[in-house]
Write a protein that holds these residues in place. Sequence first.
Motif, PDB file in Angstrom:
ATOM      1  N   SER A 209       1.041  -1.212  -0.326  1.00 56.43           N
ATOM      2  CA  SER A 209      -0.269   0.163   0.171  1.00 56.43           C
ATOM      3  C   SER A 209       0.952   0.959  -0.062  1.00 56.43           C
ATOM      4  CB  SER A 209      -1.231   0.123   1.493  1.00 56.43           C
ATOM      5  OG  SER A 209      -1.678   1.714   1.240  1.00 56.43           O
ATOM      6  N   LEU A 210       1.292   2.012  -1.471  1.00 54.54           N
ATOM      7  CA  LEU A 210       1.443   3.370  -0.536  1.00 54.54           C
ATOM      8  C   LEU A 210       0.490   4.794  -0.510  1.00 54.54           C
ATOM      9  CD1 LEU A 210       3.896   5.476  -1.722  1.00 54.54           C
ATOM     10  CD2 LEU A 210       2.971   5.495  -4.270  1.00 54.54           C
ATOM     11  N   ARG A 211       0.451   4.996   0.185  1.00 52.25           N
ATOM     12  CA  ARG A 211      -0.107   6.208   0.609  1.00 52.25           C
ATOM     13  C   ARG A 211       0.564   6.972   1.259  1.00 52.25           C
ATOM     14  NH1 ARG A 211      -2.343   3.033   6.102  1.00 52.25           N
ATOM     15  NH2 ARG A 211      -3.471   1.767   4.435  1.00 52.25           N
ATOM     16  N   PHE A 212      -0.930   8.202   1.201  1.00 57.15           N
ATOM     17  CA  PHE A 212      -0.382   9.717   1.979  1.00 57.15           C
ATOM     18  C   PHE A 212      -1.438  10.343   2.884  1.00 57.15           C
ATOM     19  CE2 PHE A 212      -2.768  10.971  -2.323  1.00 57.15           C
ATOM     20  CZ  PHE A 212      -3.282  11.424  -1.711  1.00 57.15           C
ATOM     21  N   GLY A 213      -1.758  10.750   3.680  1.00 59.10           N
ATOM     22  CA  GLY A 213      -2.450  11.507   4.847  1.00 59.10           C
ATOM     23  C   GLY A 213      -1.656  11.106   6.242  1.00 59.10           C
ATOM     24  N   GLY A 214      -2.809  11.370   6.834  1.00 60.14           N
ATOM     25  CA  GLY A 214      -2.054  11.470   8.652  1.00 60.14           C
ATOM     26  C   GLY A 214      -1.659   9.364   8.800  1.00 60.14           C
ATOM     27  N   PRO A 215      -0.459  10.238   9.309  1.00 53.54           N
ATOM     28  CA  PRO A 215       0.415   8.458   9.571  1.00 53.54           C
ATOM     29  C   PRO A 215      -0.939   7.590  11.251  1.00 53.54           C
ATOM     30  CG  PRO A 215       1.054  10.734  10.967  1.00 53.54           C
ATOM     31  CD  PRO A 215       0.184  10.788   9.812  1.00 53.54           C
ATOM     32  N   SER A 216      -1.028   5.955  10.269  1.00 55.35           N
ATOM     33  CA  SER A 216      -1.458   5.507  11.179  1.00 55.35           C
ATOM     34  C   SER A 216      -2.615   6.158  11.043  1.00 55.35           C
ATOM     35  CB  SER A 216      -0.984   5.094  11.885  1.00 55.35           C
ATOM     36  OG  SER A 216       0.457   4.300  12.199  1.00 55.35           O
ATOM     37  N   ASN A 217      -3.155   6.735   9.625  1.00 52.55           N
ATOM     38  CA  ASN A 217      -4.905   7.516   9.825  1.00 52.55           C
ATOM     39  C   ASN A 217      -4.985   8.501  11.168  1.00 52.55           C
ATOM     40  OD1 ASN A 217      -5.680   6.361   7.296  1.00 52.55           O
ATOM     41  ND2 ASN A 217      -6.004   4.128   8.542  1.00 52.55           N
TER      42      ASN A 217
END
Length: 258
Positions: A209-217
């Motif tokens: 999973s490549l992701r951006f936003g809050g770390p660990s949501n």
Amino acid sequence: MKRTSLTLLGAAALVTASATTSAAVIIDENFDSYADTTAMTAVWAGGGATLTADGTGFGDVGKAAAHPGGTVNEVLVTALKPTATENIHLSAKMLDDGAGNKRMTLGFRGGPFPLFEMGAYNQADANPYGARVTLFPGSNVSWEFFDEPGNPGTQATLAATAGWHTFDAVISLDKITVTVDLTSDGNIDGVFETALDGSGWDAADGLTSLRFGGPSNASSGGGGLTYDDILLETVAVPEPASIALLGLGGLFLARRRK
């Protein structure tokens, strides 16, 4: 002496170009092809990112992804692991308003773990930028902040800064190296590096999973970041002679900055 230094730097640049010609691009995202947020989130699923004008002059037509914090937007990829011949390379530009106290990152997950993130984390003002490497083979590093380039072990003083920052990470069998360029001008302002156990990758989960936003949501009290020019690729592992030339080029750049 000046001519010799430039020759070495030129050689290093040529080596870099040669080493990356076999790169396999997995994601090359500048957000310009999306008509609206709905189109973008059909690809980058999950979180609260919205399509916005980037205002950068990076040479594109001017769109980016603004994320307020909280649940990530992500793209799933085929499980990625570094090999003896290929490293994983991830880079992106992140626009910060300089307010500090943010929890905003770009990174990977492989299921719950391994977990890699780089960006801004929880510092009100001084040294808000860092990286996290959790349950990788041989490394379980919580948030660490950047060292001065060429001076390992000495933490760089990097205050929360307004502008487009370039974050860059290379994951190899035996280490992860992350750099930050706070003005996106090609000069590195901070370096983070951690060793890995190359023999542990066979048993490790790949990065999916490549992701951006809050770390660990996680939410972000200081507001969000805007993301652009996300590049994920595999690159050839440089030959030892190439690494030596790159080191000489790096020393030359460090001398010029001084």
